[in-house]
Design a protein around this motif. Sequence first.
Motif, mmCIF file in Angstrom:
data_model
loop_
_atom_site.group_PDB
_atom_site.id
_atom_site.type_symbol
_atom_site.label_atom_id
_atom_site.label_comp_id
_atom_site.label_asym_id
_atom_site.label_seq_id
_atom_site.Cartn_x
_atom_site.Cartn_y
_atom_site.Cartn_z
ATOM 1 N N PRO A 147 0.817 -1.230 0.000
ATOM 2 C CA PRO A 147 0.000 0.000 0.000
ATOM 3 C C PRO A 147 0.843 1.269 0.000
ATOM 4 O O PRO A 147 0.412 2.281 -0.546
ATOM 5 C CB PRO A 147 -0.799 -0.105 1.306
ATOM 6 C CG PRO A 147 -0.730 -1.531 1.719
ATOM 7 C CD PRO A 147 0.523 -2.102 1.142
ATOM 8 N N ASP A 151 -0.890 2.672 -3.194
ATOM 9 C CA ASP A 151 -2.010 3.556 -2.848
ATOM 10 C C ASP A 151 -1.866 5.004 -3.343
ATOM 11 O O ASP A 151 -2.828 5.548 -3.897
ATOM 12 C CB ASP A 151 -2.279 3.528 -1.334
ATOM 13 C CG ASP A 151 -3.085 2.291 -0.929
ATOM 14 O OD1 ASP A 151 -3.180 1.361 -1.758
ATOM 15 O OD2 ASP A 151 -3.602 2.250 0.199
ATOM 16 N N ARG A 177 -8.120 -2.666 0.538
ATOM 17 C CA ARG A 177 -7.743 -1.499 -0.265
ATOM 18 C C ARG A 177 -8.928 -0.522 -0.351
ATOM 19 O O ARG A 177 -8.755 0.684 -0.200
ATOM 20 C CB ARG A 177 -7.340 -1.985 -1.665
ATOM 21 C CG ARG A 177 -6.848 -0.908 -2.596
ATOM 22 C CD ARG A 177 -6.564 -1.484 -3.976
ATOM 23 N NE ARG A 177 -5.368 -2.291 -4.028
ATOM 24 C CZ ARG A 177 -5.278 -3.481 -4.630
ATOM 25 N NH1 ARG A 177 -6.337 -4.026 -5.199
ATOM 26 N NH2 ARG A 177 -4.148 -4.142 -4.656
ATOM 27 N N ARG A 180 -9.271 1.461 2.770
ATOM 28 C CA ARG A 180 -8.290 2.561 2.861
ATOM 29 C C ARG A 180 -8.701 3.727 1.953
ATOM 30 O O ARG A 180 -8.582 4.892 2.319
ATOM 31 C CB ARG A 180 -6.886 2.075 2.467
ATOM 32 C CG ARG A 180 -6.253 1.089 3.438
ATOM 33 C CD ARG A 180 -4.767 0.914 3.138
ATOM 34 N NE ARG A 180 -4.489 0.500 1.769
ATOM 35 C CZ ARG A 180 -4.458 -0.772 1.355
ATOM 36 N NH1 ARG A 180 -4.702 -1.762 2.206
ATOM 37 N NH2 ARG A 180 -4.177 -1.056 0.102
#
Lengths: 230, 108
Positions: A147, A151, A177, A180
């Motif tokens: 991530p 991300d 994911r 988040r």
Amino acid sequence: MDLSLLSTLNAERAARRATVLVTDLGSGEQRLVKEADLAGDVLAEALDKQLRSGKSGTVEVDGKAYFLTVQAPPPRIVVTGAVHISQALAPMAKLLDLDVTVIDPRTAFATPERFPEVTLLAEWPEEALRKAPFDGYTAFVALTHDPKIDDPALQAALRSNCFYIGALGSRKTHGKRLERLAAAGFGEADTQRIHAPIGLDIGAVSPAEIALAILGEIVQGLRGPRRKST
Amino acid sequence: MISTDTDILATAEAWAKAGRGVALATVVETWGSAPRPVGSHLVIDGEGNFLGSVSGGCVEGAVVAEAGDVIADGKPRTLEFGVADETAWQVGLSCGGRIKVYVEPVRA
């Protein structure tokens, strides 16, 4: 062609924005249609079809012949993760005329030996994307599973009009994911743009097969029904 | 080095801005085994300098000659080359295809 029209056309091309130059082959009249204005044009349907094909061509509408010069930026793929799948994806993408940029701050992974003939940026995505920002002719593929790397790039992709966004990972990984991304303020309409599990469902197992499935999905995004541009 | 369409159109702009007479030729239709795809460009100036191509080199001479007239009178023209056409055969599109080329002036 008027010089001002030619200058605009060249400027749009340099900025990686698509245009169609419409030439009335009978009268010689010309106008330039920018992609953003395409939907409202009298020839919208013909222009859209021509632009999606990526090729210039002659069309006849109401008995008039028009030549449509298509100026579409070269499509490219930006990948986070200098991993095994990217190593297989890069040469395959090249055959498809898709430029590849690989971003991975881990210098042990991002080596020219592992990635000959691709643009390799051994940097964090925030930094790398300043040099090559996402646009409507970019596909973004997140492959690191990390991530910290995926991300930030994924968020940048969601804020852009990338024509394809895909992220590697199981449904469970993708579920986390999504949590988040929701926490970062992205709604369902945004996150639905992410192809996950990534790639066409061809039962891919090896890294090369997964790369093939991803590329198949990218080509579908590029040539398939008109993508939404923002 | 093979010039890309980007080079050709940028050159057309640069030449015109430098005050040279400029014509732009574009392949608008092809039939059969034409050597260059639809949309290929050739830019020509008033002195016969050119960049790009609309065929494998077969008909460039004829297009460049015609471009001189286009620059002189400012009127676009559509040219056809192919084996069926006696004149065109003389300039030699020997691959057996046919092409239609639109030649237009670049007006400052």
